[in-house]
Write an enzyme that holds these catalytic residues in place. Structure first.
Site, PDB file in Angstrom:
ATOM      1  N   GLU A 368       4.663   7.176  -5.959  1.00 25.11           N
ATOM      2  CA  GLU A 368       5.509   6.471  -6.933  1.00 25.11           C
ATOM      3  C   GLU A 368       4.730   5.417  -7.724  1.00 25.11           C
ATOM      4  OE1 GLU A 368       9.551   5.856  -6.164  1.00 25.11           O
ATOM      5  OE2 GLU A 368       9.547   7.042  -4.335  1.00 25.11           O
ATOM      6  N   THR A 370       0.373   4.453  -8.127  1.00 28.73           N
ATOM      7  CA  THR A 370      -0.662   3.864  -7.294  1.00 28.73           C
ATOM      8  C   THR A 370      -0.671   2.333  -7.404  1.00 28.73           C
ATOM      9  OG1 THR A 370      -2.303   3.955  -9.052  1.00 28.73           O
ATOM     10  CG2 THR A 370      -2.112   5.906  -7.634  1.00 28.73           C
TER      11      THR A 370
END
Length: 391
Positions: A368, A370
């Protein structure tokens, strides 16, 4: 079932749910976590019992069979599960925040009636198809195509690293209608598992989160009706970015849970294990590691709970969610690393859960968005704020 040092002003009902989920996680999920990790298998019976507890419906309205609770309560549930079984916490978070919430927030009445009762009750799982082999952090580079043909879109392309894919019945996916429009050409759509031209393929072996399933998705002239689209045409990119903002609260809670679980294990071990004639915990080098872990975990928890409360209040929360996700993810890695160090050689073995926690924690810094992507978001927002002040 250790409670946080501070209850962070939880309501009586939130504290009750925290205790209920913590007890369930310890009694039902923890005993199977190691086996599921080693065999890379999803604990289906554990998921079934989570559904019987009503956990998939926690943050959704009673209209659709949910509990009508808030995002904070849901984040607390993710955290408690992650303390003992991060794989199951990931499956839960992906189902709720990625597989269900976009339909709840952006779906037409018809789409809601078709999917929400089953998703909210846990009758079937949901998944989210965004990442592609050539489009990870750069989500706008989506190449899966959606070509309008009459009243249907013809979908071609592929997705990868899709959590819950082997068990999901419904998938929220993204596709590009016009590469020249870039982000504005992207659609968010809902597709059934048994749709002709849609294939689910086994995913690659993973470092961690091995008890959580992931797959690749393939679209070969798959036809979807126009009414499968989520949100207004041309706003698909905004739809899934808003979905990811909420998902980052989930991953933040997941990171806090892993970190707290690692601290729980390390502190108990340090009190029981003796070296040089006294418990490890009485050596300053170890005690200070525990102090650092405790401080960082509580800071991360405050960030996550704050972002959740902003969302529940209907206020902008994307900036805070990115900070919470970034910091909590990195704390999870540091805490699990230090837990292994405290355990020494035992921590490097699979006899103790901290080595699994270390492997699981790494996912939090990638999924979702980095850590680097979160820092881009946070830095852009803060620089915009300061530019407005000076300009």
């Amino acid at each position: 079932m250790d409670a946080p040092v501070t209850n962070l002003d939880l309501t009586e009902e939130q504290e009750m749910i925290r205790e209920t989920v913590a007890r369930f996680a310890e009694e039902v999920l923890a005993p199977k976590a190691r086996e599921c990790d080693e065999k890379a298998c999803f604990y289906e019976e554990g998921w079934k019992q989570m559904c019987e507890l009503g956990l998939p419906g926690l943050p959704f309205s009673e209209e659709w069979g949910g509990a009508g609770m808030d995002t904070l309560t849901y984040a607390i549930a993710v955290e408690e599960i992650a303390k003992v079984d991060a794989s199951m916490a990931l499956a839960y978070a992906a189902h709720v925040s990625l597989g269900t919430w976009p339909i709840y927030a952006f779906g037409t009445q018809a789409l809601k009636e078709r999917y929400l009762p089953g998703l909210v009750s846990g009758e079937f799982m949901g998944a989210y198809g965004l990442t592609e082999p050539g489009a990870g952090s750069d989500s706008a580079a989506t190449r899966t195509s959606a070509v309008l043909d009459g009243d249907e879109y013809v979908i071609n392309g592929a997705k990868c690293f899709i959590t819950n894919g082997s068990y999901a019945k419904s998938f929220v996916i993204t596709a590009q209608t016009d590469p020249a429009k870039k982000a504005k050409g992207i659609l968010a759509m809902v597709i059934d598992r048994d749709q002709p031209g849609f294939l689910v393929e086994k995913g690659e072996e993973k470092l961690g989160m091995r008890g959580s399933d992931w797959v690749n998705l393939v679209f070969q002239d798959c036809r979807l009706p126009k009414d499968a689209v989520l949100g207004p045409p041309g706003e698909g990119f905004a739809t899934f970015m808003k979905t990811l903002e909420g998902g980052r609260i989930s991953i933040g809670a997941l990171g806090v849970g892993i970190a707290q679980g690692a601290l729980d294990q390390a502190a108990r071990y340090a009190l029981e294990r003796e070296q040089f004639g006294k418990p490890l915990a009485r050596h300053q080098a170890v005690a200070f590691k525990l102090a650092d872990m405790e401080t960082e975990i509580n800071a991360a928890r405050h960030l996550v709970y704050h972002a959740a409360r902003l969302k529940d209040a209907g206020r902008p929360y994307g900036h805070e969610a990115s900070m919470a996700k970034y910091y909590s993810s990195e704390v999870a890695v540091r805490a699990s690393y230090e837990a292994i160090q405290i355990f020494g050689g035992n921590g490097y073995s699979r006899e103790y859960p901290v080595e699994r926690m270390y492997r699981d924690a790494k996912l939090c810094t990638i999924g979702e968005g980095t850590s680097e992507v979160q820092k881009i978001i946070v830095s852009r927002n803060l620089l915009k704020r300061y530019a407005e002040q000076v300009g």
